[in-house]
Design an enzyme around this catalytic site. Structure first.
Site, PDB file in Angstrom:
ATOM      1  N   ARG A 108       0.846  -1.204   0.000  1.00  0.00           N
ATOM      2  CA  ARG A 108       0.000   0.000   0.000  1.00  0.00           C
ATOM      3  C   ARG A 108       0.880   1.252   0.000  1.00  0.00           C
ATOM      4  NH1 ARG A 108      -1.432   2.025   4.517  1.00  0.00           N
ATOM      5  NH2 ARG A 108      -1.984   0.067   5.533  1.00  0.00           N
ATOM      6  N   TYR A 147     -16.823  16.375 -15.099  1.00  0.00           N
ATOM      7  CA  TYR A 147     -17.224  14.965 -15.183  1.00  0.00           C
ATOM      8  C   TYR A 147     -18.285  14.650 -14.105  1.00  0.00           C
ATOM      9  CZ  TYR A 147     -16.869   9.901 -14.832  1.00  0.00           C
ATOM     10  OH  TYR A 147     -17.164   8.568 -14.766  1.00  0.00           O
ATOM     11  N   ASP A 175      -8.339  18.026 -14.808  1.00  0.00           N
ATOM     12  CA  ASP A 175      -8.630  16.678 -15.299  1.00  0.00           C
ATOM     13  C   ASP A 175      -8.242  16.634 -16.784  1.00  0.00           C
ATOM     14  OD1 ASP A 175      -9.836  14.368 -16.329  1.00  0.00           O
ATOM     15  OD2 ASP A 175     -11.508  14.461 -14.910  1.00  0.00           O
TER      16      ASP A 175
HETATM   17  C1  LIG Z   1     -14.130   8.467 -16.738  1.00  0.00           C
HETATM   18  C2  LIG Z   1     -13.732   9.800 -16.257  1.00  0.00           C
HETATM   19  C3  LIG Z   1     -13.426  10.035 -14.907  1.00  0.00           C
HETATM   20  C4  LIG Z   1     -13.566   8.972 -13.844  1.00  0.00           C
HETATM   21  O1  LIG Z   1     -12.637   7.952 -13.992  1.00  0.00           O
HETATM   22  P1  LIG Z   1     -12.875   6.435 -13.532  1.00  0.00           P
HETATM   23  O2  LIG Z   1     -11.629   5.760 -13.960  1.00  0.00           O
HETATM   24  O3  LIG Z   1     -14.107   5.951 -14.214  1.00  0.00           O
HETATM   25  O4  LIG Z   1     -13.041   6.472 -12.049  1.00  0.00           O
HETATM   26  C5  LIG Z   1     -13.005  11.306 -14.551  1.00  0.00           C
HETATM   27  N1  LIG Z   1     -12.908  12.299 -15.456  1.00  0.00           N
HETATM   28  C6  LIG Z   1     -13.201  12.115 -16.745  1.00  0.00           C
HETATM   29  C7  LIG Z   1     -13.070  13.256 -17.702  1.00  0.00           C
HETATM   30  C8  LIG Z   1     -13.615  10.865 -17.201  1.00  0.00           C
HETATM   31  O5  LIG Z   1     -13.926  10.703 -18.489  1.00  0.00           O
END
Ligand SMILES: *Cc1c(COP(=O)(O)O)cnc(C)c1O
Length: 396
Positions: A60, A112, A184
């Site tokens: 971990r 998202y 993101d």
């Molecule tokens: C899919 C997605 C997420 C979340 O990711 P997971 O791997 O499904 O937890 C976050 N941001 C964006 C832009 C995504 O497309």
């Protein structure tokens, strides 16, 4: 040893992106010369000398396979430290816990769906407040500032209407106020867009999408721009236990090696598909940053090396969208994106189903809107397939 590793990382940072994807530091196993990172399928590590603990002592807290992946994404994003998590949401939620009760964060309004849910149903209970703003409007971002604002969360291009935020403008403003900036970068990947170079503090990924690229791994990544954030995020990753397993780390490394080849192919097909859709009079609107009339295209071009592989378009109404979804024969009809196979999604009933209809419509997510993530199939086949689905000659 550390000095030497640091030196070699510097060498690698000077190479072109495609070379970094293959020569990232752990491409050869130092013990055997094996051509891939071993999967260290172990939860714990023997202390040969009780007075000198080993580098890794518990998976971990650290695992050599995961570490190879974390160093890999750090190199690609041009940051100082990287972290691998069990999912994109694990990366995002762990990063938000840098904030404390009483803190406020400014978030892009078309963030998202999972991030929206986290902020409005979990973090709000912990006293972390958020304001959602249209980040294409810098005045609105500035107006959202409060005395307890500690962070700004961006996502550009956004999902599914691919709105463009000016990363440098917001990062500079946030830095002048000592706010942490998070972005993101799932849709662009470090191949197209490297937010740390534009002043962002933490880059986040759902590696489930383009980085993994094969619809077979769920994973998240974070890269930070300074040591202090690195130390704090390490503590959170270890404390919360939101880590990625050794197996999944290996699979992700495997997928990432072909990132540039996949992105180039998918993007060139996406441009062709978007142009073709844009010429059809029965398609109400096409959203793709590479189209000449896409709003704020010049800002996107300033901060990104490409337009990506996601094209959204409005076919007019919900019945027609459902007909198209049931008629297509090539794409997977599913949630998700960024894979070798094309994926067609229906935001109104999938990713944005939980959003109140009025809010959804206000954000351009109409009942006729579908989102096409272009894969590696021959684009002429994809277009022919979409053409028969739009023309609707065959019975459903
Ligand atoms: C899919 C997605 C997420 C979340 O990711 P997971 O791997 O499904 O937890 C976050 N941001 C964006 C832009 C995504 O497309």
């Amino acid at each position: 040893m550390a000095e030497q590793e640091h030196g070699s990382l510097k060498d690698k940072q000077e190479k072109k992106f495609a070379t970094k994807l293959i020569h990232f530091g752990a491409e050869i196993d130092e013990h055997t010369g094996a051509s891939s990172v071993p999967i260290y399928q172990a939860s714990t590590f023997h202390h040969h000398d009780i007075f000198n603990p080993p580098d890794y002592d518990y998976s971990r807290s650290g695992n050599p396979t995961r570490q190879a992946l974390e160093d890999y994404i750090t190199l690609l994003e041009g940051g100082v430290r990287g972290f691998a998590f069990a999912s994109g949401m694990a990366a995002i939620s762990t990063s938000f816990l840098l904030l404390s009760s009483g803190d406020h964060v400014i978030v892009t309004e078309d963030v998202y769906g999972g991030t929206y849910r986290l902020l409005t149903t979990v973090l709000n209970r912990l006293g972390i407040e958020s304001t959602f703003v249209d980040m294409t409007d810098f005045e609105a971002v500035k107006a959202a500032l409060k005395s307890n604002t500690k962070a700004v969360f961006m996502e550009t291009p956004s999902n599914p209407t691919l709105k463009i935020t000016d990363i440098g403008e917001i990062a500079e403003w946030a830095k002048s106020l000592d706010l942490i900036t998070m972005l993101d970068n799932t849709f662009m990947t470090p191949y197209h867009q490297r937010p740390i170079e534009l002043g962002v503090d933490i880059v986040l990924h759902s590696a489930t999408k383009f980085l993994g690229g094969h619809s077979d791994v769920l994973a998240g990544l974070a890269v930070v721009a300074n040591e202090d954030l690195g130390r704090r995020l390490k503590q959170l990753q270890n404390g919360l236990g939101t880590v990625l397993s050794a197996q999944e780390s290996w699979l992700l490394i495997r997928g990432m090696k072909t990132l540039q080849a996949r992105m180039e192919h998918s993007e060139s097909s996406a441009r062709k598909l978007a142009d073709w859709l844009d010429k059809r009079s029965d398609v109400v609107q096409v959203y793709y940053p590479g189209l000449p009339n896409h709003p704020r295209r010049e800002i996107h071009e300033k901060q990104s090396r490409g337009y990506g592989a996601v094209v959204s378009f409005d076919v007019g109404d919900g019945d027609r969208a459902k007909a198209v979804l049931s008629r297509v024969k090539l794409p997977l009809v599913a949630v998700s994106l960024g894979a070798v196979e094309s994926i067609l999604s229906y935001p109104a009933m999938m990713s944005h189903a939980a959003m109140p209809r009025e809010v959804r419509l206000q954000r351009g997510i109409t009942d006729g809107l579908v989102r096409y993530s272009v894969g590696l199939e021959d684009v002429d086949d994809l277009i022919a397939d979409l053409e028969q689905a739009l023309d609707g000659k065959e019975a459903i």
